[in-house]
Design a protein around this motif. Sequence first.
Motif, PDB file in Angstrom:
ATOM      1  N   TYR A 124     -14.160   6.827  -1.740  1.00  0.00           N
ATOM      2  CA  TYR A 124     -12.920   6.319  -1.138  1.00  0.00           C
ATOM      3  C   TYR A 124     -13.209   5.357   0.011  1.00  0.00           C
ATOM      4  N   LYS A 125     -14.242   5.658   0.767  1.00  0.00           N
ATOM      5  CA  LYS A 125     -14.638   4.761   1.863  1.00  0.00           C
ATOM      6  C   LYS A 125     -15.053   3.399   1.309  1.00  0.00           C
ATOM      7  N   GLN A 126     -15.840   3.423   0.224  1.00  0.00           N
ATOM      8  CA  GLN A 126     -16.321   2.186  -0.398  1.00  0.00           C
ATOM      9  C   GLN A 126     -15.175   1.312  -0.880  1.00  0.00           C
ATOM     10  N   TYR A 127     -14.110   1.959  -1.431  1.00  0.00           N
ATOM     11  CA  TYR A 127     -12.994   1.192  -1.991  1.00  0.00           C
ATOM     12  C   TYR A 127     -11.818   1.033  -1.024  1.00  0.00           C
ATOM     13  N   GLY A 128     -12.044   1.361   0.233  1.00  0.00           N
ATOM     14  CA  GLY A 128     -11.012   1.119   1.240  1.00  0.00           C
ATOM     15  C   GLY A 128      -9.786   2.003   1.103  1.00  0.00           C
ATOM     16  N   ILE A 129      -9.984   3.220   0.626  1.00  0.00           N
ATOM     17  CA  ILE A 129      -8.881   4.185   0.488  1.00  0.00           C
ATOM     18  C   ILE A 129      -9.039   5.240   1.589  1.00  0.00           C
ATOM     19  N   ARG A 134      -5.445   2.432  -5.016  1.00  0.00           N
ATOM     20  CA  ARG A 134      -5.973   1.091  -4.814  1.00  0.00           C
ATOM     21  C   ARG A 134      -6.431   0.927  -3.374  1.00  0.00           C
ATOM     22  N   SER A 135      -7.221  -0.108  -3.135  1.00  0.00           N
ATOM     23  CA  SER A 135      -7.684  -0.408  -1.785  1.00  0.00           C
ATOM     24  C   SER A 135      -6.492  -0.551  -0.835  1.00  0.00           C
ATOM     25  N   GLY A 136      -6.567   0.111   0.319  1.00  0.00           N
ATOM     26  CA  GLY A 136      -5.473   0.081   1.286  1.00  0.00           C
ATOM     27  C   GLY A 136      -4.559   1.285   1.185  1.00  0.00           C
ATOM     28  N   THR A 174       0.845  -1.195   0.000  1.00  0.00           N
ATOM     29  CA  THR A 174       0.000   0.000   0.000  1.00  0.00           C
ATOM     30  C   THR A 174       0.877   1.240   0.000  1.00  0.00           C
TER      31      THR A 174
END
Length: 218
Positions: free
Chosen positions: A87-92, A60-62, A4
Motif C-alpha cells: 500500500y505504501k508503494q502504491y500510495g494508498i 487506487r493511488s490516493g 480519491t
Amino acid sequence: MSETRTYYYARVSTKKQSLDRQLEAFHQLGAEEKYIFADKQSGKNLERTNYQILRNNILRSGDTLVIKSLDRLSRNKLDIKSELEYYKQYGIRVKVIDMPTTMINLEGQEWIIEMVNNIIIEVLSSVAEQERQETRKRQAEGIASARKRGQHLGRQEIDFPPNWFEVYIRWKKKEIRANTAMEILNLKRTTFYKLVNKYEQEDKWNIILMMFDYSSYR
C-alpha cells in the motif's frame, strides 16, 4: 485528477462470528455501505475473495483503506508487513482504528504518515523474526525431548520383507512381473517401488553382481 475515496475492510474467521463490532466502528466514521468490504474467512493467509477484489481491483493511488485492527489483514505478521509495504508503494494510506496515530488527518504533512508507516513495518519485521526464532526454538526443544524419550520423529522407515532379496532378483531377471512380486511380498505398488528405489541406491554394486550369479543364492 480522479477522485480519491475511503474504503473499509472487515474480517472474521468463521461464518458463525459477527462483523457487527467492526461495522459499527466504520459507521461511526461515516462509512457508506457501498464502500465496505468484508470476509468471513480465516486470516491465516491473504486468499480471501472480497479482500482480493478490494486490493487488486478497487483501491487506487490516493485512496485510503480503513481497518479495525492490523490482524484483520492477516494473522501472519510477515503478510501484514508485505501488505503495508504494498500500500505504501502504491500510495494508498492505511488507517487502523485501534492505532490512533494512524487515524490523524495530516494534510500537507505526509512525511509524518510515512514515518508512522515505516515504524509499524519495522516493528512487524522484528516481531515476525522473533516469532520465527521462537518457533524454531520450540521445534528444536520438542525434537530433543522426543529423542530423549526414544521417540522416532518423521515418517516411519519401511522395512524390507524377509523374502525381499529372492523376489527382487526374480523380478529384475524378468522371471516374474511386478504385480506378482508385489503379491508375493504383500506390498502395495507405491511401497514396492519405494523399496526398489531405496535398495538400488544403497546396494547398486551388489545388485549387479547378484544378477550375474543368482543361482548361488537359490
